[in-house]
Design a protein around this motif. Structure first.
Motif, mmCIF file in Angstrom:
data_model
loop_
_atom_site.group_PDB
_atom_site.id
_atom_site.type_symbol
_atom_site.label_atom_id
_atom_site.label_comp_id
_atom_site.label_asym_id
_atom_site.label_seq_id
_atom_site.Cartn_x
_atom_site.Cartn_y
_atom_site.Cartn_z
ATOM 1 N N UNK A 148 47.477 30.974 40.569
ATOM 2 C CA UNK A 148 46.053 30.766 40.285
ATOM 3 C C UNK A 148 45.240 31.939 40.818
ATOM 4 N N UNK A 149 45.499 32.342 42.066
ATOM 5 C CA UNK A 149 44.753 33.461 42.659
ATOM 6 C C UNK A 149 45.172 34.785 42.029
ATOM 7 N N UNK A 150 46.447 34.883 41.634
ATOM 8 C CA UNK A 150 46.885 36.093 40.938
ATOM 9 C C UNK A 150 46.108 36.237 39.633
ATOM 10 N N UNK A 151 45.910 35.106 38.928
ATOM 11 C CA UNK A 151 45.159 35.127 37.666
ATOM 12 C C UNK A 151 43.691 35.466 37.903
ATOM 13 N N UNK A 152 43.142 35.006 39.046
ATOM 14 C CA UNK A 152 41.748 35.333 39.363
ATOM 15 C C UNK A 152 41.553 36.829 39.549
ATOM 16 N N UNK A 153 42.598 37.492 40.026
ATOM 17 C CA UNK A 153 42.535 38.951 40.143
ATOM 18 C C UNK A 153 42.742 39.596 38.772
ATOM 19 N N UNK A 154 43.742 39.088 38.051
ATOM 20 C CA UNK A 154 44.171 39.711 36.804
ATOM 21 C C UNK A 154 43.134 39.587 35.673
ATOM 22 N N UNK A 155 42.632 38.385 35.449
ATOM 23 C CA UNK A 155 41.816 38.118 34.258
ATOM 24 C C UNK A 155 40.539 38.960 34.156
ATOM 25 N N UNK A 156 39.760 39.147 35.252
ATOM 26 C CA UNK A 156 38.500 39.894 35.087
ATOM 27 C C UNK A 156 38.690 41.388 34.843
ATOM 28 N N UNK A 157 39.858 41.938 35.073
ATOM 29 C CA UNK A 157 40.072 43.380 34.921
ATOM 30 C C UNK A 157 39.944 43.749 33.442
ATOM 31 N N UNK A 158 39.031 44.655 33.150
ATOM 32 C CA UNK A 158 38.775 45.015 31.760
ATOM 33 C C UNK A 158 39.815 45.987 31.220
ATOM 34 N N UNK A 159 40.131 46.970 32.002
ATOM 35 C CA UNK A 159 41.039 48.008 31.532
ATOM 36 C C UNK A 159 42.385 47.839 32.239
ATOM 37 N N UNK A 160 43.155 46.870 31.784
ATOM 38 C CA UNK A 160 44.416 46.522 32.457
ATOM 39 C C UNK A 160 45.506 47.518 32.086
ATOM 40 N N UNK A 161 46.205 48.004 33.085
ATOM 41 C CA UNK A 161 47.366 48.841 32.812
ATOM 42 C C UNK A 161 48.578 47.943 32.543
ATOM 43 N N UNK A 162 49.576 48.487 31.884
ATOM 44 C CA UNK A 162 50.756 47.696 31.527
ATOM 45 C C UNK A 162 51.455 47.125 32.762
#
Length: 822
Positions: free
Chosen positions: A99-113
């Motif tokens: 859940x907390x990993x997703x909270x970090x991951x989801x808002x990132x606009x320019x996600x690297x692979x």
């Protein structure tokens, strides 16, 4: 459907695959189109790596520390750096908070692979397989190019969940993305098929790999070993070496259990030698596997030497040693190892606790079993269903089935094993009605019985000795398609024999395609308890001509059969053969049976001399057999000697006091009778009351000697009185020699109220003419009842089958099958 499926593999790609991918392997993805991957952004400022926050993240070991570092990273304006974003996602997933990993991951606009790969790894390790596959689909939709490790993580999850359908879908995607020749990916495929119990498919994948490293070899060897094919695993080990590769520690840990499974001490020792030459002797996983191998191959002493020399031991090492002693029958030493483990501060696991409970159960040690029970809450295992099942078994074996029943009643999430443990517990404690009731409740709750359930139920019915119930359970065996299971069929043979249907038991025995040594034992014992000693001997000789070798139980059965039929010479020959021809060391029960064999035919001096020359210290069973023989042949002198030793070994065994009193009574030594009775009164001992059971219309009726509580008591006693006149007219004379201090008419009344006579009379007045009556007696049939039953069968023209604590008596036309030898 609510599930996410992967894309159907193209025909061109399918043509190159080495397994069949189902046509249903489709993907649902909102924007699936021909793949055009975007390039990865990989530039990271050099100074980021040396920042204190980056160093702290590398050293972070738990969730609390991670939450302390997060504000520091944000405060220093580093949170938008891909390095920190990836690290936070990785650590949150590692510590189990997707859940907390997703909270970090989801808002990132320019996600690297790399962020996607890290998030998928987290899903594969910490969430459901469905969520992991869904995230993989999201990666595809977001044009993220998969890397080989994406597939290895997903394949491992499929294998761990035994999800073959998903595994094939992942395999298809692996091929589509060009990894069909990748050694890491294909090793993952091999692992997945092996864990899904498709070992043939796993081998196809392995065999067609253009290149195979040691990891791939270890995967296929482990696959065969874990799928119950240890010999094939050992063959592959030889192939591995023939190709010039040397086994590593993982190979050894995999192959040692295979040696144990086939009981190959020779190969196990060869592997041990290799361990020493390769320098693996200090690795805890290797030494633990050696302890396990030697234990299962019967060398628990060698296992203990290795265990004692281990510099480092983990909890698995301790568990292996506990299990080794338990399986070898040395439960006392198993408990000592368990105690030592606690003393050195190693926290037990559920496997440890179950092993210790097993040892306590084998010892019948209620005190230590209760101690382990109290320990559960302290170590947080009080709600483990497997442990609760072991507790049920332990309390049942320690004769506290009431506590076992309470645990079972309060157990949440009962499994089939729970029901089996409770049914067996009732059966082992003679609580037949409760065992059958539990079995019926189990079926009402739609829990399908397995072979273990049926064997436990048959154990209860064998004790009840009701032929009608035996036929009912036989029908259920076919209903549940268990008629090919050798253990079930062996129990069925045993049950029929113990329910009086010895000829039916033999028919079943002859029909079996597969027979274990226990199957032969059941049939030989069945013949023995029915007094068919010659048939038992013939069957035993037939067994010797086959491939199955007799074990110690087989010899106990044939010796008992010889004893019940007076086959002294045959019994003596088999006792000698047991050690000289088969290398089996006679145990206490064998010696007791030999004393019984000699004593029954009147060779009392020879039996006593046999006891004096025993290489082990005689126990209660041996002197008990001697005392019983003295009772039959009215030998007061040797009876007193045997009784003296019995009173020393088992001072609270009231039955032997009664037996000595009966010896005195038959010799008209009333002073001796009075002396024994006084001794019993001082010790507070009582004679076990005679009890007989008879089944009528699926209801079991129980009668005790002298009982008048049955609703039909008046009719029963009236029928007995009428029978008495007919029996006397036919020549019956009551045997009142063992009763004194009362008038002759009272003596007859006392004899007439014995439990088996009450049960027989009940059966006669409640069944039609010609119906066979089956009686179960908890004690040995007394001489007068045996004689009276012969006359009852004569005057009523009924067959009466009586099973006492030792054997069956088939009464017909005034004759007993035992030939008055019992």
């Amino acid at each position: 459907m609510g599930s996410t499926l992967l894309p159907l593999i193209p025909l061109s790609a399918a043509a190159t695959t080495t397994t069949t991918i189902p046509a249903s392997a489709k993907i649902r993805c909102s924007s699936y189109s021909p793949i055009h991957f975007r390039s990865q952004k990989t530039f990271i400022p050099p100074d980021v790596y040396s920042h204190p926050a980056a160093i702290l993240l590398e050293l972070c070991s738990n969730m609390k520390e991670l939450h302390q570092i997060l504000p520091l990273v944000i405060k220093n304006g580093l949170f938008n750096e891909h390095l920190f974003q990836t690290k936070f996602v990785s650590l949150f997933a590692k510590f189990g908070s997707l859940r907390e990993a997703a909270l970090v991951f989801n808002p990132i606009e320019d996600k690297i692979d790399e962020l996607y790969h890290t998030m998928l790894k987290g899903h594969a390790k910490s969430s459901s397989l469905e969520d992991a596959v869904s995230f993989f689909c999201r990666m595809k939709c977001d044009d993220v190019r998969p890397v080989v490790y994406n597939f290895t993580y997903l394949l491992k999850t499929c294998g761990d969940n035994s999800d073959l359908r998903r595994g094939k879908e992942i395999h298809a995607q692996l091929i589509i993305n060009g990894f069909a020749s990748n050694i890491f990916a294909m090793t993952g495929v091999v692992n997945m098929y092996a864990k899904c119990r498709r070992i043939d498919e796993a081998y196809k994948m392995f065999d067609r790999m253009p290149e195979r490293d040691l990891v791939a070899w270890n995967a296929i060897i482990a696959g065969y070993a874990q799928n119950g094919l240890p010999r094939k695993a050992l063959e592959l080990l030889l192939r591995l070496q023939e190709e010039g590769k040397q086994p590593d520690s993982i190979t050894i840990v995999t192959i040692l259990p295979a040696c144990a499974d086939i009981g190959s001490l020779t190969i196990g020792k060869a592997v041990h030698s290799y361990v020493i030459r390769a320098g693996f002797g200090s690795l805890v996983n290797i030494t633990t596997a050696l302890v396990n191998m030697y234990s299962k191959c019967g060398l628990v002493g060698t296992a203990r030497l290795i265990f004692d020399r281990m510099r480092v031991r983990n909890v698995v090492s301790w568990n292996s040693m506990i299990d080794g002693y338990t399986q070898s029958g040395d439960s006392e030493e198993a408990m000592e190892i368990f105690k030592k483990m606690l003393d050195v501060g190693v926290e037990p696991t559920n496997v440890t606790i179950m092993g210790a409970l097993h040892a306590s159960a084998d010892l019948g040690d209620l005190e230590r079993g209760r101690y382990i029970h109290e320990l559960l809450d302290q170590i947080g295992l009080g709600s483990d269903v497997s442990i609760m099942n072991s507790l049920i078994s332990m309390y049942s074996k320690c004769k506290r089935v009431d506590i076992a029943a309470e645990i079972f009643k309060n157990l949440q999430g009962k499994t089939l094993v729970s029901w089996n443990a409770m049914i067996l517990g009732y059966a082992q404690n003679g609580r037949v009605t409760e065992a059958l009731s539990c079995f019926c409740k189990m079926q009402q709750q739609n829990v399908k019985p397995d072979s273990f359930t049926m064997v436990s139920v048959m154990l209860a019915l064998a004790d009840l000795s009701v032929l009608r119930q035996a036929k009912w359970i036989h029908g259920l065996v076919f209903r549940y398609c268990l008629e090919k299971n050798v253990f079930v069929m062996t129990a069925l043979v045993d049950m029929y024999a113990k329910c009086g249907g010895v000829h039916t038991a033999r028919k079943l025995f002859d029909m079996l395609d597969e027979r274990h040594v226990t199957t032969w034992n059941a049939m030989i014992d069945g013949y023995g308890t029915h007094g068919l000693g010659k048939a038992a001997v013939e069957l035993f000789e037939e067994m010797l001509m086959g491939f199955i070798k007799p074990n110690d139980v087989t010899f106990l059965c044939i010796l008992s059969a010889c004893s019940h039929s007076g086959l002294v010479e045959e019994g003596c020959r088999y006792f000698t053969s047991m050690k000289h021809d088969f290398g089996l060391v006679p145990e206490m029960d064998h010696y007791g049976t030999m004393v019984d064999l000699l004593g029954r035919v009147g060779r009392l001096d020879e039996a006593w001399d046999f006891i004096q020359k025993m290489p082990i210290e005689p126990e209660i069973s041996v002197f008990g057999a001697m005392l019983g023989a003295c009772k039959i042949h009215k030998n007061v002198e040797l009876g007193e000697k045997a009784a003296k030793r019995l009173f020393e070994l088992g001072p609270n065994e009231g039955g032997y006091h009664v037996l000595l009193a009966n010896i005195y009574a038959t010799a008209s030594n009333w002073d001796g009778v009075a002396k024994v009775r006084t001794m019993m009164e001082k010790k507070g001992l009582q004679k076990t009351p005679g009890c007989s059971l008879v089944e009528l219309r699926n209801e079991v009726h129980t009668f005790y000697s002298g009982s008048t509580t049955h609703p039909q008591s008046k009719r029963i006693y009236g029928a007995l009185e009428a029978l008495g006149d007919k029996m006397k007219a036919a020549g019956y004379v009551p045997d009142t020699n063992s009763i004194h201090d009362v008038e002759d008419d009272v003596k007859e009344q006392l004899l007439n109220s014995h439990s088996e006579k009450l049960a027989i009379a009940f059966g006669l007045i409640n069944t039609s003419a010609g119906t066979t009556i089956h009686i179960r007696k908890n004690l040995r049939v007394c001489g007068d009842c045996h004689n009276a039953t012969k006359y009852i069968s004569l005057v009523t023209r009924r067959e009466i089958i009586v099973r006492d604590m030792h054997r069956f008596h088939h009464f017909r036309n005034g004759i007993c099958s035992c030939g008055d030898y019992w």
